[in-house]
Design an enzyme around this catalytic site. Structure first.
Site, short mmCIF file in Angstrom:
data_model
loop_
_atom_site.label_atom_id
_atom_site.label_comp_id
_atom_site.label_asym_id
_atom_site.label_seq_id
_atom_site.Cartn_x
_atom_site.Cartn_y
_atom_site.Cartn_z
N PRO A 7 0.84 -1.21 0.00
CA PRO A 7 0.00 0.00 0.00
C PRO A 7 0.87 1.26 0.00
CG PRO A 7 -0.57 -1.49 1.81
CD PRO A 7 0.67 -2.01 1.20
N GLU A 8 0.49 2.24 -0.82
CA GLU A 8 1.22 3.50 -0.87
C GLU A 8 0.30 4.61 -0.34
OE1 GLU A 8 3.09 3.99 -4.74
OE2 GLU A 8 3.16 1.82 -4.98
N ARG A 17 13.69 -2.94 -7.85
CA ARG A 17 12.27 -2.99 -8.14
C ARG A 17 12.07 -3.00 -9.65
NH1 ARG A 17 9.60 -1.33 -3.46
NH2 ARG A 17 7.76 -2.24 -4.45
N ARG A 51 2.02 -11.59 4.99
CA ARG A 51 3.48 -11.67 5.06
C ARG A 51 4.03 -11.38 6.46
NH1 ARG A 51 5.70 -10.88 -0.18
NH2 ARG A 51 7.69 -11.27 0.82
N HIS A 62 -4.76 -15.38 8.97
CA HIS A 62 -3.88 -14.23 8.79
C HIS A 62 -4.31 -13.03 9.63
CE1 HIS A 62 -1.84 -16.44 5.73
NE2 HIS A 62 -2.93 -16.53 4.96
N LYS A 101 3.42 6.52 4.96
CA LYS A 101 2.58 5.32 4.90
C LYS A 101 2.24 4.80 6.30
CE LYS A 101 5.24 4.01 0.92
NZ LYS A 101 6.17 3.00 0.42
#
Ligand SMILES: [Zn+2]
Length: 308
Positions: A2-3, A298, A145, A126, A72
């Protein structure tokens, strides 16, 4: 990951939904994801029973006053001069469920933006932290993650939070001027422009998706070194930062990755991507095939005709 637009979407939604709610019960399933105090949570986070007890003990009975954002990082302002700082990192998600949403979903959500992704029941395997409020509503924090974190910091220790000191200017604020952007970029002459845009110390909150999209509109390739970029091109990059991010916020974020909104629905920004995730597809502007290239570890995608 997410940005800024995705985090801002979560902030705006949770700010509305959580305001005035009182925490009744807290369940921590993954002790390494929570902390108390301003210190950075190291990757080798220790599982400390005492720490989890302190986390739960501190937040229980507190009221959620408001939710804000810096870069963020989500900042939940709580009653009693405490704040909860949350980083979603790669795959962090919040689901807020009240009676209305429960009725609509029966507790099942599609947490991946894939047509065949299974519906999962909350809490899932999760779900790492659960906040239950006095009115029966629930906030779930999921993270596949497990790189995300949440830590409670007392207001008088906020000045010691290192993440907060390191962030560069907020691109949507008035103090993010063209001069301020030029000066910051010129300090990184030898680096590639996409990498510079993704550096939170230069400008806060831009990552892989939005750096690709900004550079497409500015007609500059992601792997160009800052030193070779002409002033008018840099000016173009600056000019597109705000509108591209605002478009992302307006579309409620991009769910090309694992991002979902706080009711489990998906953001629509993916529809408006020109280059991100479009390798091998035709450029929407000129029809040339979109290519990709490695930039600072990236992948940057670009149109070889539109971008120089
Ligand atoms: Zn093109």
């Amino acid at each position: 990951m997410p940005e800024l637009p995705e985090v801002e979407t979560v902030v705006r939604e949770l700010n509305k939904k959580l305001k005035g709610r009182l925490v009744k019960v807290v369940v921590v399933n993954s002790p390494k994801m929570v902390g108390v105090g301003p210190a950075t949570l190291s990757p080798k986070r220790q599982i400390e029973v005492e720490k989890v007890k302190r986390f739960i003990g501190t937040i229980k009975g507190k009221e959620f006053v408001s939710v804000t954002r810096r870069a963020k990082l989500l900042i939940f302002n709580l009653s009693g001069s405490w704040s909860m700082l949350v980083h979603l990192k790669m795959t962090g998600q919040f689901i807020f469920e009240d009676a209305k949403l429960q009725e609509r979903t029966q507790g099942f959500y599609r947490l991946l933006n894939k047509p065949h992704a299974p519906l999962v029941k909350m809490p899932s395997k999760h779900t790492h932290v659960v906040f239950k409020f006095t009115d029966g509503s629930v906030l779930y924090f999921n993270d596949v993650r497990k790189f995300g974190y949440m830590k409670l910091v007392h207001d008088k220790e906020m000045g010691q939070v290192r993440e907060l000191q390191e962030f560069g200017p907020e691109p949507l604020n008035k103090n993010f001027t063209e001069l301020c952007f030029f000066t910051a970029v010129k300090k990184h002459n030898r680096r590639q422009i996409k990498e510079i845009l993704m550096d939170n110390k230069v400008v806060a909150g831009i990552g892989n998706i939005y750096s690709d999209e900004i550079l497409f509109h500015a007609r500059v390739r992601p792997n160009r070194k800052a030193v070779g970029i002409k002033n008018y091109e840099l000016s173009n990059i600056y000019k597109y930062i705000k509108p591209v991010l605002l478009k992302g916020i307006q579309a409620k974020g991009s769910s090309v990755g694992d991002f979902v909104r706080t009711d489990g629905s998906v953001g629509q920004m993916g529809k408006y991507h020109f280059v991100y995730g479009k390798r091998g597809r035709k450029c929407k502007k000129c029809g040339t095939i979109i290519e990709s290239i490695k930039v600072g570890g990236r992948t940057g995608s670009y149109c070889p005709s539109c971008q120089k």
